[in-house]
Write an enzyme that holds these catalytic residues in place. Structure first.
Site, mmCIF file in Angstrom:
data_model
loop_
_atom_site.group_PDB
_atom_site.id
_atom_site.type_symbol
_atom_site.label_atom_id
_atom_site.label_comp_id
_atom_site.label_asym_id
_atom_site.label_seq_id
_atom_site.Cartn_x
_atom_site.Cartn_y
_atom_site.Cartn_z
ATOM 1 N N TYR A 55 -8.194 15.434 -8.996
ATOM 2 C CA TYR A 55 -7.300 14.547 -9.759
ATOM 3 C C TYR A 55 -6.377 15.371 -10.652
ATOM 4 O O TYR A 55 -5.159 15.144 -10.694
ATOM 5 C CB TYR A 55 -8.142 13.594 -10.601
ATOM 6 C CG TYR A 55 -7.355 12.602 -11.413
ATOM 7 C CD1 TYR A 55 -6.809 11.465 -10.835
ATOM 8 C CD2 TYR A 55 -7.153 12.794 -12.787
ATOM 9 C CE1 TYR A 55 -6.093 10.533 -11.587
ATOM 10 C CE2 TYR A 55 -6.441 11.876 -13.544
ATOM 11 C CZ TYR A 55 -5.914 10.753 -12.942
ATOM 12 O OH TYR A 55 -5.207 9.849 -13.690
ATOM 13 N N LYS A 69 -2.212 15.533 -10.354
ATOM 14 C CA LYS A 69 -1.406 15.144 -11.514
ATOM 15 C C LYS A 69 -0.527 16.307 -11.970
ATOM 16 O O LYS A 69 0.632 16.113 -12.366
ATOM 17 C CB LYS A 69 -2.300 14.655 -12.653
ATOM 18 C CG LYS A 69 -2.908 13.284 -12.415
ATOM 19 C CD LYS A 69 -1.846 12.195 -12.312
ATOM 20 C CE LYS A 69 -2.440 10.806 -12.260
ATOM 21 N NZ LYS A 69 -1.412 9.739 -12.199
ATOM 22 N N ASP A 80 0.876 -1.164 0.000
ATOM 23 C CA ASP A 80 0.000 0.000 0.000
ATOM 24 C C ASP A 80 0.917 1.219 0.000
ATOM 25 O O ASP A 80 1.550 1.526 1.012
ATOM 26 C CB ASP A 80 -0.905 -0.011 1.234
ATOM 27 C CG ASP A 80 -1.883 1.162 1.254
ATOM 28 O OD1 ASP A 80 -1.655 2.157 0.536
ATOM 29 O OD2 ASP A 80 -2.869 1.095 2.010
ATOM 30 N N THR A 136 -8.529 1.692 -20.747
ATOM 31 C CA THR A 136 -8.103 0.800 -19.665
ATOM 32 C C THR A 136 -9.312 0.357 -18.853
ATOM 33 O O THR A 136 -10.381 0.980 -18.913
ATOM 34 C CB THR A 136 -7.116 1.513 -18.733
ATOM 35 O OG1 THR A 136 -7.814 2.571 -18.049
ATOM 36 C CG2 THR A 136 -5.951 2.093 -19.510
#
Length: 255
Positions: A154, A158, A60, A192
């Site tokens: 997000y 990034k 993790d 994906t």
């Protein structure tokens, strides 16, 4: 072209997922031995290890002790570690504007992306300090370049990885290894498993309206750029670069 990766040791975090698995296969095809990191996808990692001759390793990466232990485990399993691909990350998926975003969601995305990548990079750089060589490739996202309404948390992390962290580390790594390099691959929409519930024909048509190539990426498209950047022979004078794998993407449609 021979990328000079024969016999090299490579760690791919999030190696059992879409881009990760394609990257494991691409490095294996170049003759590298690969450690396949996973957190919860044990069966997929084990199957990929059987297919490629790689080694599955669980951690993790939001837990400091587990992230610190992953690099020595990869070295022990492979005998050497020349390349680290910091690919593991999380994406909440559904659109939630910042005005309505729960703090718990923000924290989960920050931990699963920024913290996990920071800890991975720190552990790898400690290994680089011992060996005097190394190549680090961080997987970012076009959302970190253009923003992403509905997933601003997000996009924010990034961007931090690609610009703040990676471009700082490319200056730090040379104090540990004179030819050490840090680069970034920034995929756009990629087919994906993580996005398969969202990436329908309507969204593909909308997203690719800013793509000259008019298609979403495959995991193999992204993997090819990752392996290229990792190679000293092919990309030995590239550091601090962001390679955008998004068909020439210009930006995002707002309306």
């Amino acid at each position: 072209m021979d990328l000079g990766l024969q016999g090299h040791g490579v760690l791919v975090t999030g190696g059992a997922g879409g881009i990760g698995a394609a990257t494991v296969r691409a490095f294996t095809a170049e003759g590298a031995r690969v450690a396949i990191h996973y957190r919860s996808s044990e069966a997929a990692a084990a199957a990929l290890a059987t297919e490629t001759g790689g080694v599955p390793l669980r951690a993790d990466l939001t837990v400091e002790e587990e992230a610190d232990a992953l690099i020595p485990a990869a070295v022990a399993a492979l005998g050497r570690l020349d390349v680290c691909v910091a690919n593991a990350g999380v994406w909440a998926g559904d659109d939630v504007p910042v005005v309505d975003m729960p703090l718990a969601r923000y924290r989960e995305v920050v931990e699963g992306n920024l913290t996990a990548t920071f800890l991975t990079c720190r552990a790898y750089l400690r290994h680089v300090r011992e060996t005097g060589h190394g190549s680090l490739v961080i997987v970012g996202s076009t959302s970190g370049i253009f923003g992403e309404a509905g997933n601003a948390e997000y996009a924010g992390v990034k961007s931090a990885l690609m610009f703040g962290l990676a471009r700082s580390l490319k200056n730090e790594i040379v104090h540990l290894a004179p030819r050490g390099r840090v680069n970034v691959v920034a995929p756009g929409w990629t087919s994906t498993p993580m996005v398969e519930g969202f990436l329908d024909e309507a969204l593909i048509a909308k997203a690719t309206r800013t793509y000259p190539l008019r298609k979403v990426a495959t995991p193999e498209d992204c993997a090819a750029s990752i392996v290229f950047l990792a190679s000293e022979r092919a990309a030995g004078h590239l550091s601090g670069q962001i390679v955008t794998v998004a068909g020439g993407m210009e930006g995002r449609l707002l309306w």
